[in-house]
Scaffold this motif. Structure first.
Motif, PDB file in Angstrom:
ATOM      1  N   HIS A  38      10.160  -6.199  -0.934  1.00 59.98           N
ATOM      2  CA  HIS A  38      10.129  -6.456   0.508  1.00 59.98           C
ATOM      3  C   HIS A  38      10.412  -5.166   1.286  1.00 59.98           C
ATOM      4  O   HIS A  38       9.752  -4.887   2.300  1.00 59.98           O
ATOM      5  CB  HIS A  38      11.128  -7.549   0.894  1.00 59.98           C
ATOM      6  N   GLN A  39      11.371  -4.380   0.826  1.00 63.11           N
ATOM      7  CA  GLN A  39      11.652  -3.095   1.470  1.00 63.11           C
ATOM      8  C   GLN A  39      10.391  -2.231   1.495  1.00 63.11           C
ATOM      9  O   GLN A  39      10.068  -1.610   2.514  1.00 63.11           O
ATOM     10  CB  GLN A  39      12.754  -2.337   0.711  1.00 63.11           C
ATOM     11  N   LEU A  40       9.697  -2.207   0.367  1.00 64.64           N
ATOM     12  CA  LEU A  40       8.465  -1.414   0.284  1.00 64.64           C
ATOM     13  C   LEU A  40       7.395  -1.938   1.228  1.00 64.64           C
ATOM     14  O   LEU A  40       6.750  -1.152   1.925  1.00 64.64           O
ATOM     15  CB  LEU A  40       7.896  -1.445  -1.138  1.00 64.64           C
ATOM     16  N   THR A  41       7.194  -3.243   1.242  1.00 62.01           N
ATOM     17  CA  THR A  41       6.113  -3.776   2.063  1.00 62.01           C
ATOM     18  C   THR A  41       6.360  -3.548   3.549  1.00 62.01           C
ATOM     19  O   THR A  41       5.419  -3.238   4.284  1.00 62.01           O
ATOM     20  CB  THR A  41       5.848  -5.270   1.778  1.00 62.01           C
ATOM     21  N   VAL A  42       7.601  -3.661   3.976  1.00 61.56           N
ATOM     22  CA  VAL A  42       7.918  -3.378   5.383  1.00 61.56           C
ATOM     23  C   VAL A  42       7.594  -1.921   5.712  1.00 61.56           C
ATOM     24  O   VAL A  42       6.964  -1.615   6.730  1.00 61.56           O
ATOM     25  CB  VAL A  42       9.390  -3.721   5.700  1.00 61.56           C
ATOM     26  N   ALA A  43       7.993  -1.009   4.840  1.00 60.61           N
ATOM     27  CA  ALA A  43       7.730   0.416   5.061  1.00 60.61           C
ATOM     28  C   ALA A  43       6.235   0.721   4.969  1.00 60.61           C
ATOM     29  O   ALA A  43       5.710   1.526   5.752  1.00 60.61           O
ATOM     30  CB  ALA A  43       8.513   1.260   4.063  1.00 60.61           C
ATOM     31  N   LEU A  44       5.529   0.086   4.045  1.00 63.18           N
ATOM     32  CA  LEU A  44       4.080   0.317   3.921  1.00 63.18           C
ATOM     33  C   LEU A  44       3.336  -0.189   5.154  1.00 63.18           C
ATOM     34  O   LEU A  44       2.378   0.452   5.615  1.00 63.18           O
ATOM     35  CB  LEU A  44       3.532  -0.338   2.647  1.00 63.18           C
ATOM     36  N   GLU A  45       3.764  -1.303   5.698  1.00 58.30           N
ATOM     37  CA  GLU A  45       3.144  -1.792   6.932  1.00 58.30           C
ATOM     38  C   GLU A  45       3.390  -0.818   8.080  1.00 58.30           C
ATOM     39  O   GLU A  45       2.507  -0.588   8.911  1.00 58.30           O
ATOM     40  CB  GLU A  45       3.628  -3.196   7.270  1.00 58.30           C
ATOM     41  N   TYR A  46       4.563  -0.239   8.121  1.00 52.92           N
ATOM     42  CA  TYR A  46       4.853   0.785   9.127  1.00 52.92           C
ATOM     43  C   TYR A  46       3.898   1.976   8.955  1.00 52.92           C
ATOM     44  O   TYR A  46       3.354   2.501   9.933  1.00 52.92           O
ATOM     45  CB  TYR A  46       6.309   1.231   9.006  1.00 52.92           C
ATOM     46  N   LEU A  47       3.657   2.390   7.707  1.00 44.34           N
ATOM     47  CA  LEU A  47       2.730   3.501   7.445  1.00 44.34           C
ATOM     48  C   LEU A  47       1.303   3.139   7.836  1.00 44.34           C
ATOM     49  O   LEU A  47       0.566   3.986   8.358  1.00 44.34           O
ATOM     50  CB  LEU A  47       2.792   3.916   5.973  1.00 44.34           C
ATOM     51  N   ILE A  48       0.914   1.896   7.619  1.00 45.38           N
ATOM     52  CA  ILE A  48      -0.419   1.451   8.043  1.00 45.38           C
ATOM     53  C   ILE A  48      -0.537   1.576   9.555  1.00 45.38           C
ATOM     54  O   ILE A  48      -1.547   2.072  10.073  1.00 45.38           O
ATOM     55  CB  ILE A  48      -0.692   0.006   7.577  1.00 45.38           C
ATOM     56  N   GLU A  49       0.490   1.142  10.270  1.00 48.40           N
ATOM     57  CA  GLU A  49       0.478   1.242  11.729  1.00 48.40           C
ATOM     58  C   GLU A  49       0.379   2.697  12.181  1.00 48.40           C
ATOM     59  O   GLU A  49      -0.392   3.019  13.092  1.00 48.40           O
ATOM     60  CB  GLU A  49       1.722   0.580  12.312  1.00 48.40           C
ATOM     61  N   GLU A  50       1.154   3.575  11.543  1.00 48.60           N
ATOM     62  CA  GLU A  50       1.101   5.007  11.879  1.00 48.60           C
ATOM     63  C   GLU A  50      -0.279   5.594  11.619  1.00 48.60           C
ATOM     64  O   GLU A  50      -0.830   6.312  12.456  1.00 48.60           O
ATOM     65  CB  GLU A  50       2.111   5.799  11.029  1.00 48.60           C
ATOM     66  N   ASP A  51      -0.830   5.295  10.443  1.00 46.89           N
ATOM     67  CA  ASP A  51      -2.138   5.853  10.085  1.00 46.89           C
ATOM     68  C   ASP A  51      -3.237   5.328  10.998  1.00 46.89           C
ATOM     69  O   ASP A  51      -4.110   6.082  11.421  1.00 46.89           O
ATOM     70  CB  ASP A  51      -2.452   5.562   8.613  1.00 46.89           C
ATOM     71  N   ALA A  52      -3.175   4.050  11.311  1.00 46.67           N
ATOM     72  CA  ALA A  52      -4.178   3.477  12.212  1.00 46.67           C
ATOM     73  C   ALA A  52      -4.102   4.130  13.591  1.00 46.67           C
ATOM     74  O   ALA A  52      -5.132   4.480  14.179  1.00 46.67           O
ATOM     75  CB  ALA A  52      -3.989   1.971  12.326  1.00 46.67           C
ATOM     76  N   ALA A  53      -2.893   4.313  14.092  1.00 47.42           N
ATOM     77  CA  ALA A  53      -2.714   4.925  15.416  1.00 47.42           C
ATOM     78  C   ALA A  53      -3.223   6.363  15.437  1.00 47.42           C
ATOM     79  O   ALA A  53      -3.695   6.838  16.471  1.00 47.42           O
ATOM     80  CB  ALA A  53      -1.239   4.888  15.820  1.00 47.42           C
ATOM     81  N   ALA A  54      -3.154   7.045  14.289  1.00 49.02           N
ATOM     82  CA  ALA A  54      -3.604   8.439  14.204  1.00 49.02           C
ATOM     83  C   ALA A  54      -5.035   8.556  13.666  1.00 49.02           C
ATOM     84  O   ALA A  54      -5.513   9.668  13.434  1.00 49.02           O
ATOM     85  CB  ALA A  54      -2.654   9.231  13.309  1.00 49.02           C
ATOM     86  N   ALA A  55      -5.714   7.431  13.482  1.00 46.19           N
ATOM     87  CA  ALA A  55      -7.091   7.399  12.958  1.00 46.19           C
ATOM     88  C   ALA A  55      -7.212   8.108  11.601  1.00 46.19           C
ATOM     89  O   ALA A  55      -8.157   8.843  11.354  1.00 46.19           O
ATOM     90  CB  ALA A  55      -8.072   7.965  13.970  1.00 46.19           C
ATOM     91  N   ARG A  56      -6.221   7.859  10.726  1.00 43.39           N
ATOM     92  CA  ARG A  56      -6.241   8.424   9.373  1.00 43.39           C
ATOM     93  C   ARG A  56      -6.502   7.307   8.363  1.00 43.39           C
ATOM     94  O   ARG A  56      -6.186   6.143   8.636  1.00 43.39           O
ATOM     95  CB  ARG A  56      -4.882   9.044   9.032  1.00 43.39           C
TER      96      ARG A  56
END
Length: 117
Positions: A38-56
Motif C-alpha cells: 500500500h505504501q508503494l502504490t500510494v507513492a507510485l500514484e503520486y509519481l503518475i500524477e507528477e509524470d502526467a503533469a510534466a508530460a513524461r
C-alpha cells in the motif's frame, strides 16, 4: 517521502528494460511492514500524477504485479485514466496495449534521464 526514493531506484534500473514486481521493489527499498505494498502504490500514484503533469512517460510502468502476468495492478490503469494519460475502456481490454506502449516509452525516457543525471 517515499516517492523520490522510488523514482531514483526506478531510474537506476530503467536501462535493464525489465519490470520489477511491487514485492521486489518493496524489498529493494527496505520498506517495513505493515502495508508495504500500500505504501508503494500510494507513492507510485503520486509519481503518475507528477509524470502526467510534466508530460513524461509514467515511470510507474516499470512496476508490475507478480500475479497479473507481467502487468501492473488495476490501480495503475485507474490512476492513468484519472490523470488523463489513458482513456481505455474500464473493462481492461485495452490495458495490455497501453501498458506495453507506456513501458517502452518509460524505459527509453527514464534510461536517458538516469544517464544525464
Amino acid at each position: 517521502m517515499l516517492a523520490p526514493r522510488i523514482r531514483s531506484y526506478l531510474c537506476r534500473i530503467a536501462g535493464h528494460a525489465v519490470p520489477i514486481t511491487y514485492q521486489a521493489l518493496a524489498k529493494a527499498l527496505d520498506l517495513s511492514p505493515p502495508n508495504t505494498i500500500h505504501q508503494l502504490t500510494v507513492a507510485l500514484e503520486y509519481l503518475i500524477e507528477e509524470d502526467a503533469a510534466a508530460a513524461r512517460p509514467l515511470i510507474a510502468a516499470l512496476v508490475v504485479s507478480k500475479t497479473r502476468h507481467g502487468m501492473p495492478a488495476p490501480g495503475f490503469f485507474d490512476c492513468a485514466r484519472r490523470v488523463g494519460c489513458f482513456d481505455g475502456d474500464p473493462s481492461g481490454s485495452e490495458d495490455p496495449a497501453f501498458y506495453a506502449a507506456e513501458f517502452k516509452k518509460a524505459v527509453e525516457f527514464w534510461r536517458v534521464a538516469a544517464e544525464d543525471s
